[in-house]
Design a protein around this motif. Structure first.
Motif, short mmCIF file in Angstrom:
data_model
loop_
_atom_site.label_atom_id
_atom_site.label_comp_id
_atom_site.label_asym_id
_atom_site.label_seq_id
_atom_site.Cartn_x
_atom_site.Cartn_y
_atom_site.Cartn_z
N GLU A 185 -4.80 6.47 -1.67
CA GLU A 185 -4.12 5.23 -1.33
C GLU A 185 -4.19 4.26 -2.51
O GLU A 185 -5.26 3.99 -3.04
CB GLU A 185 -4.76 4.56 -0.10
CG GLU A 185 -4.00 3.32 0.38
CD GLU A 185 -4.60 2.68 1.61
OE1 GLU A 185 -5.62 1.98 1.44
OE2 GLU A 185 -4.08 2.91 2.72
N THR B 31 -2.10 0.66 -4.52
CA THR B 31 -1.31 -0.53 -4.26
C THR B 31 -0.24 -0.66 -5.34
O THR B 31 -0.54 -0.55 -6.53
CB THR B 31 -2.19 -1.79 -4.26
OG1 THR B 31 -3.21 -1.65 -3.27
CG2 THR B 31 -1.36 -3.03 -3.96
N LYS C 211 0.84 -1.19 0.00
CA LYS C 211 0.00 0.00 0.00
C LYS C 211 0.88 1.25 0.00
O LYS C 211 1.88 1.33 0.71
CB LYS C 211 -0.91 0.02 1.22
CG LYS C 211 -1.95 -1.10 1.26
CD LYS C 211 -3.05 -0.88 0.23
CE LYS C 211 -4.13 -1.94 0.36
NZ LYS C 211 -5.21 -1.76 -0.64
#
Length: 213
Positions: free
Chosen positions: A157, A159, A109
Motif C-alpha cells: 500500500e 500513497t 492510497k
C-alpha cells in the motif's frame, strides 16, 4: 534570451531521489513562454496547511538559486489579512516579477501487487527438479529451500500525491504555465520536491515553454 535561463535551468541538475514522479497534465499560455520572460526575482509559495511542510518545500526550491525567495518571509502573519491587491502591491514594492506556487491537490492510497521470484527449478515437475541432482550432498539439496529459492509476492500500500505547480508573471499578472504531477512512494518531502521540479522542467522543455537543451 540568456537572462531568462536562470529561472529553471538550475532544476536540470536536481536529483529525482527515490520518488517516482510523472506529469499527469499541463497547460501553457500560447502567447507567453518562460523563455520570453526575464525573471530576476521569483517568489516561491507552498500552499499547504502545515507550516513545517511549507517551509521545507519553499526552502528546498529557494536553495537552488538566489533569484528564488520564500513566501513565509514575505507573506506571513503580519499581512495575511491584507487584500489580494495589497499583497500584490507588497510583491511589486519588493521588485518581484514572477511567482511559483506548489499545491497539494490530493493524496490517495493505492494498493499494488509486487510479484515474487522463483528460480524455476520447480518447472517441469519433480523429474525436472531432481534431474542432475544425483551425487549432490545434503547441504546442496537443502539449500534449494532457502529464502533465495522462492520469494512470494505481496501487496504493497502506497500513497500517490497529486501536486499542482503554477508559474505566474507578475508583470502581466497572469498564469503562464500550470502542470499536475503524480508522485508515488514519496518518503522524503525534500526529494519529492526535487522530483516534481525536474518533471516540470522536462515538460516545459517538451511544450516549448523553455528552450531545449
Amino acid at each position: 534570451m540568456k537572462k531568462c535561463l536562470p529561472l529553471f535551468i538550475v532544476f536540470v541538475f536536481i536529483s529525482c531521489g527515490t520518488s517516482n514522479t510523472s506529469i499527469v497534465n499541463s497547460w501553457r499560455d500560447p502567447d507567453v513562454t518562460v523563455a520570453k520572460e526575464s525573471f530576476k526575482k521569483v517568489l516561491v509559495v507552498a500552499l499547504v496547511k502545515d507550516e513545517a511542510s511549507r517551509r521545507i518545500t519553499e526552502n528546498r526550491i529557494a536553495s537552488i538559486n538566489p533569484i528564488f525567495r520564500t513566501s513565509y518571509q514575505i507573506l506571513n502573519n503580519t499581512n495575511l489579512q491584507f487584500t489580494q491587491e495589497q499583497k500584490l502591491q507588497i510583491l511589486k514594492d519588493e521588485n518581484f516579477d514572477g511567482v511559483i506556487t506548489m499545491r497539494l491537490v490530493s493524496a490517495e492510497k493505492e494498493t499494488n501487487y509486487v510479484p515474487g521470484t522463483n528460480t524455476g527449478l520447480y518447472y517441469g515437475g519433480f523429474d525436472g527438479m531432481y534431474g542432475g541432482m544425483y551425487g549432490y550432498g545434503f547441504g546442496n539439496w537443502y539449500g534449494m529451500y532457502s529464502v533465495n529459492f522462492y520469494d512470494p509476492g505481496y501487496y504493497q500500500e502506497t500513497t500517490a500525491y497529486m501536486v499542482e505547480t503554477n508559474v505566474f508573471s507578475l508583470k502581466d499578472n497572469k498564469l503562464i504555465w500550470t502542470g499536475t504531477t503524480k508522485s508515488e512512494y514519496a518518503t522524503d518531502l525534500g526529494l519529492t520536491v526535487d522530483a516534481i521540479m525536474q518533471a516540470v522542467v522536462k515538460e516545459m522543455r517538451k511544450d516549448g515553454s523553455l528552450p531545449p537543451k
